[in-house]
Motif scaffolding. Structure first.
Motif, mmCIF file in Angstrom:
data_model
loop_
_atom_site.group_PDB
_atom_site.id
_atom_site.type_symbol
_atom_site.label_atom_id
_atom_site.label_comp_id
_atom_site.label_asym_id
_atom_site.label_seq_id
_atom_site.Cartn_x
_atom_site.Cartn_y
_atom_site.Cartn_z
ATOM 1 N N ASP A 15 0.960 -1.174 -0.070
ATOM 2 C CA ASP A 15 -0.011 0.139 -0.024
ATOM 3 C C ASP A 15 0.904 1.377 -0.052
ATOM 4 O O ASP A 15 1.483 1.785 1.003
ATOM 5 C CB ASP A 15 -0.841 -0.040 1.252
ATOM 6 C CG ASP A 15 -1.918 -1.292 1.221
ATOM 7 O OD1 ASP A 15 -2.125 -1.794 0.072
ATOM 8 O OD2 ASP A 15 -2.285 -1.598 2.217
ATOM 9 N N HIS A 48 -3.969 1.473 -1.904
ATOM 10 C CA HIS A 48 -3.943 0.088 -2.218
ATOM 11 C C HIS A 48 -4.197 -0.122 -3.449
ATOM 12 O O HIS A 48 -5.111 0.253 -4.207
ATOM 13 C CB HIS A 48 -4.983 -0.546 -1.194
ATOM 14 C CG HIS A 48 -4.977 -2.081 -1.637
ATOM 15 N ND1 HIS A 48 -4.007 -2.942 -1.089
ATOM 16 C CD2 HIS A 48 -5.843 -2.696 -2.321
ATOM 17 C CE1 HIS A 48 -4.674 -4.245 -1.274
ATOM 18 N NE2 HIS A 48 -5.575 -4.175 -2.431
ATOM 19 N N VAL A 83 -6.316 3.747 1.522
ATOM 20 C CA VAL A 83 -6.207 2.872 3.164
ATOM 21 C C VAL A 83 -5.250 3.629 4.090
ATOM 22 O O VAL A 83 -5.641 3.076 5.243
ATOM 23 C CB VAL A 83 -5.760 1.317 2.615
ATOM 24 C CG1 VAL A 83 -6.685 0.539 1.646
ATOM 25 C CG2 VAL A 83 -4.283 1.657 1.855
ATOM 26 N N ILE A 114 -8.588 2.047 6.541
ATOM 27 C CA ILE A 114 -8.411 0.513 6.587
ATOM 28 C C ILE A 114 -8.542 -0.113 8.016
ATOM 29 O O ILE A 114 -8.987 -1.115 8.036
ATOM 30 C CB ILE A 114 -7.229 0.193 5.922
ATOM 31 C CG1 ILE A 114 -7.210 -1.536 5.461
ATOM 32 C CG2 ILE A 114 -5.994 0.209 6.770
ATOM 33 C CD1 ILE A 114 -8.272 -1.595 4.297
ATOM 34 N N GLU A 115 -8.044 0.628 9.018
ATOM 35 C CA GLU A 115 -8.238 0.023 10.316
ATOM 36 C C GLU A 115 -9.461 -0.265 10.872
ATOM 37 O O GLU A 115 -9.689 -1.180 11.500
ATOM 38 C CB GLU A 115 -7.388 1.079 11.191
ATOM 39 C CG GLU A 115 -5.957 1.179 11.215
ATOM 40 C CD GLU A 115 -5.241 -0.122 11.257
ATOM 41 O OE1 GLU A 115 -5.234 -0.749 12.391
ATOM 42 O OE2 GLU A 115 -4.483 -0.613 10.457
ATOM 43 N N TYR A 118 -11.973 -1.240 8.993
ATOM 44 C CA TYR A 118 -12.315 -2.780 8.499
ATOM 45 C C TYR A 118 -11.711 -3.771 8.871
ATOM 46 O O TYR A 118 -12.116 -4.740 9.182
ATOM 47 C CB TYR A 118 -11.993 -2.541 6.727
ATOM 48 C CG TYR A 118 -12.843 -1.841 6.097
ATOM 49 C CD1 TYR A 118 -13.858 -2.165 5.337
ATOM 50 C CD2 TYR A 118 -12.411 -0.446 5.935
ATOM 51 C CE1 TYR A 118 -14.775 -1.215 4.644
ATOM 52 C CE2 TYR A 118 -12.936 0.597 5.071
ATOM 53 C CZ TYR A 118 -14.269 0.162 4.534
ATOM 54 O OH TYR A 118 -14.914 0.674 3.533
ATOM 55 N N LYS A 119 -10.435 -3.491 9.495
ATOM 56 C CA LYS A 119 -9.636 -4.540 10.355
ATOM 57 C C LYS A 119 -9.955 -4.854 11.468
ATOM 58 O O LYS A 119 -10.058 -6.113 11.991
ATOM 59 C CB LYS A 119 -8.251 -4.362 10.125
ATOM 60 C CG LYS A 119 -7.337 -4.188 8.735
ATOM 61 C CD LYS A 119 -6.045 -4.020 8.880
ATOM 62 C CE LYS A 119 -5.535 -3.970 7.553
ATOM 63 N NZ LYS A 119 -4.022 -3.586 7.672
ATOM 64 N N LEU A 175 -14.634 1.242 -1.107
ATOM 65 C CA LEU A 175 -13.988 -0.115 -0.756
ATOM 66 C C LEU A 175 -15.279 -0.867 -0.289
ATOM 67 O O LEU A 175 -15.229 -2.144 -0.322
ATOM 68 C CB LEU A 175 -12.831 -0.179 0.457
ATOM 69 C CG LEU A 175 -12.372 -1.143 0.956
ATOM 70 C CD1 LEU A 175 -11.737 -1.930 -0.341
ATOM 71 C CD2 LEU A 175 -11.253 -0.822 1.951
ATOM 72 N N TYR A 183 -10.542 -5.549 -4.009
ATOM 73 C CA TYR A 183 -9.560 -5.369 -2.879
ATOM 74 C C TYR A 183 -8.654 -6.642 -3.119
ATOM 75 O O TYR A 183 -9.046 -7.941 -3.014
ATOM 76 C CB TYR A 183 -10.113 -5.286 -1.599
ATOM 77 C CG TYR A 183 -8.996 -5.342 -0.333
ATOM 78 C CD1 TYR A 183 -8.496 -4.005 -0.306
ATOM 79 C CD2 TYR A 183 -8.604 -6.141 0.318
ATOM 80 C CE1 TYR A 183 -7.561 -3.796 0.775
ATOM 81 C CE2 TYR A 183 -7.618 -6.218 1.325
ATOM 82 C CZ TYR A 183 -7.301 -4.697 1.441
ATOM 83 O OH TYR A 183 -6.294 -4.715 2.416
ATOM 84 N N CYS A 229 -14.416 -6.501 3.392
ATOM 85 C CA CYS A 229 -14.634 -5.161 3.444
ATOM 86 C C CYS A 229 -16.110 -5.019 3.623
ATOM 87 O O CYS A 229 -16.290 -4.186 4.311
ATOM 88 C CB CYS A 229 -13.972 -4.546 2.107
ATOM 89 S SG CYS A 229 -12.481 -4.893 1.749
ATOM 90 N N ARG A 280 -15.429 7.193 5.702
ATOM 91 C CA ARG A 280 -14.193 7.327 6.404
ATOM 92 C C ARG A 280 -14.267 8.368 7.133
ATOM 93 O O ARG A 280 -13.154 8.436 8.297
ATOM 94 C CB ARG A 280 -13.166 7.489 5.266
ATOM 95 C CG ARG A 280 -13.052 8.770 4.598
ATOM 96 C CD ARG A 280 -11.624 8.826 3.765
ATOM 97 N NE ARG A 280 -11.504 9.965 2.936
ATOM 98 C CZ ARG A 280 -12.095 10.355 1.779
ATOM 99 N NH1 ARG A 280 -12.624 9.412 1.181
ATOM 100 N NH2 ARG A 280 -11.776 11.634 1.283
#
Length: 572
Positions: A262, A267, A277, A284-285, A287-288, A328, A335, A341, A545
């Motif tokens: 990334d 990404h 991301v 992205i955090e 989503y994780k 995303l 992805y 996601c 976001r």
């Protein structure tokens, strides 16, 4: 003939610190027709203006007929408005201004070494370099720690674009010479020939031009991949805009092979799809780690939407809050990884819990386009592959849902408006090296509607070609009127770049449909603005976001715009 008794500098090297100002000044003053000031780094227009003109002029030999000049890097490094360039211009309207810049990360490292080895700052000495350059940005912005203060200074001095704009506003472009440190290192004779020609003396050559004692390369190997990526993401976009503005070559190190997949927070997905991301929101955090949508965050959204719902219901104003999904979330199939996601979408996570725990009035006002987007995404291009934003069709689909929720008609004729097509690097594609371009199209929604008002922020952006300037988005305010509108209603829209103050996305689409549309670039409401306008409909739009930043609704558009313009340095 008497020598001039009020000798003024004919040229000034204004910056930047650790950019090569000292060696450049040394090279210039090797010329027999050029006399140096009594001392370097006078800093009159930046730090010592209170000492007066006589104090400043005493730094120059008034008995000499030779050309003279000085070097003070603070004239550029702390030029946070037009004040310093205005003082210089007023003092000597014809002064030649020289700016020498350096690769921003190299300059940042050199500045760090200065604090470490020359100024011997205790905090710098006791910390590891990667820890220092990873100090949280909130500490930099607030300057609540010494480490944050030093890092903010380094990042500010390594950012050239806006400060150069201030000089452009005041000084004639023909009187500004911009140089790269790399050119002085590797092409010293050619570079000095340009400098002497700019100052107005016959060029000379000297073997000392090969002297690099102040221009030693600052290696970035000491930085970890994470640290290098962070600095690159912060500094290189600014540097590219600066290079574009000054027509100097944009040359930055190629991405290292050991960089993570990334790059610059981008990404690289399947089939040419790019996704945001990284960056300040670190999307992205979420989503994780679904747990980042905390109970407190859910409660915050429930409370703010509840307050809005209660007020608008009492006033008889129709209200819709639109959550714009991240690209995303809509296109997780592109992805390039194992991340689920869609299932872990921060927006779906938030909405599920609001549906479960929030008051029904809150839920009723929310518009979630994800399910509709999933139905139509195979038929129309909803988002750009190389950009974070939706296309015209993405905005139009949201517009259809808004009208449906309000029980109003939407205009299908807008789909037939002519679209201007161009191949260009969008925001994500532009971050990569080399830039990734895409065929894009834009529809200008101004056949029926007419813009009747734009506030000072918008007018300033348009005058100076800064329509895409990030620092001037919030507070943009425009008003459109449409005498032949399908819906005879007054709309106020508070939104982001997915709405846009220009008539190409949601704001423009609404302007073609409603008799009066006000757009305010803000995720927070300005209650005084709403009370003044007395709209029939209020719309709020925020992208997924930004969910972690719950609005406070304490925005005052007039005061904010005034502060922004004053900070730029324009007369009110």
């Amino acid at each position: 003939m008497e020598p001039p008794k009020t000798k003024k500098p004919d040229f000034i090297i204004v910056g930047t610190m650790k950019g090569g100002t000292a060696i450049l000044y040394e090279f210039i003053t090797l010329h027999p027709d050029i006399e140096p000031a009594i001392q370097k780094d006078i800093h009159y227009f930046s730090l010592h203006y209170h000492k007066g003109t006589e104090w400043y002029l005493n730094h120059f030999n008034r008995e000499s007929y030779k050309i003279t000049g000085e070097v003070s890097p603070t004239y550029f490094d702390i030029a946070n408005s037009i004040l310093i360039p205005s003082l210089i211009k007023t003092f000597n309207p014809n002064v030649k201004i020289i700016l020498i810049v350096r690769d921003p990360i190299e300059r940042a490292l050199s500045h760090y070494n200065h604090l470490l080895k020359i100024e011997k700052k205790d905090e710098i000495i006791s910390s590891e370099i990667n820890d220092f350059f990873n100090v949280p940005l909130k500490e930099c912005i607030t300057e609540t720690t010494n480490m944050g203060y030093y890092l903010k200074q380094i990042l500010s001095f390594s950012s050239y674009y806006r400060k150069y704009l201030y000089y452009m506003q005041v000084c004639d472009k023909d009187n500004i010479l911009v140089l790269r440190n790399d050119d002085l290192r590797h092409q010293p004779f050619e570079t000095m020939k340009r400098v002497f020609g700019f100052i107005g003396v016959e060029p000379i050559e000297s073997g000392k031009f090969r002297d690099f004692k102040y221009s030693i390369d600052t290696k970035t190997d000491m930085l970890s991949d994470k640290t290098y990526n962070r600095l690159a993401e912060i500094l290189y976009p600014d540097y590219k805009k600066f290079c574009d503005l000054t027509d100097i070559e944009y040359s930055v190190p190629k991405l290292r092979n050991r960089l993570a997949p990334d790059h610059y927070g981008v990404h690289i997905g399947k089939n040419g799809w790019l996704f945001l991301v990284g960056g300040s929101n670190d999307p992205i955090e979420f989503y994780k780690k679904p747990e980042l949508i905390s109970n407190g965050l859910v409660s915050g959204w429930s409370n703010i939407l509840g307050k809005r719902a209660s007020y608008f219901k009492k006033k008889g104003i129709q209200y819709v809050h639109l959550f714009v999904p991240n690209k995303l979330t809509v296109f997780p199939e592109y992805y390039n990884g194992d991340l689920n996601c869609y299932r872990n979408s921060p927006l779906l996570n938030l909405l599920h819990r609001l549906n479960k725990h929030a008051n029904q009035d809150v839920v009723d006002y929310i518009l979630n386009p994800i399910h509709y987007y999933n139905k139509v995404k195979g038929d129309v291009k909803l988002y750009w592959k190389t950009d974070t934003h939706w296309t015209f069709f993405g905005a139009y689909s949201a517009y259809q849902l808004i009208c449906s929720k309000l029980g109003l008609n939407f205009d299908p004729e807008l789909l037939g408006y002519e679209k201007a097509r161009i191949r260009m690097a969008m925001d994500l594609g532009g971050k990569l090296e080399p830039p990734v371009k895409e065929d894009v199209f834009f529809s200008s929604m101004n056949r029926k509607s007419k813009r009747v008002y734009a506030n000072e922020i918008v007018l300033y952006k348009e005058k100076h070609g800064l329509e895409n300037e990030m620092g001037l988005h919030v507070g943009s305010n425009v008003v459109f009127k449409n005498q032949s509108a399908l819906n005879k209603k007054k709309v106020v829209l508070f939104g982001t770049s997915f709405s846009e103050y220009r008539p190409c996305l949601l704001t423009g689409i609404l302007a073609e449909t409603f008799s009066e549309v006000h757009f305010v670039w803000s995720t927070n409401l300005d209650w005084s603005y709403i009370k003044k306008i007395q709209p029939d409909i209020v719309l709020t739009e925020i992208v997924e976001r930004f969910i972690p930043e719950v609005p406070s609704d304490n925005f005052n558009l007039k005061e904010y715009a005034g502060r922004k313009i004053s900070k730029i340095g324009l007369p009110r």
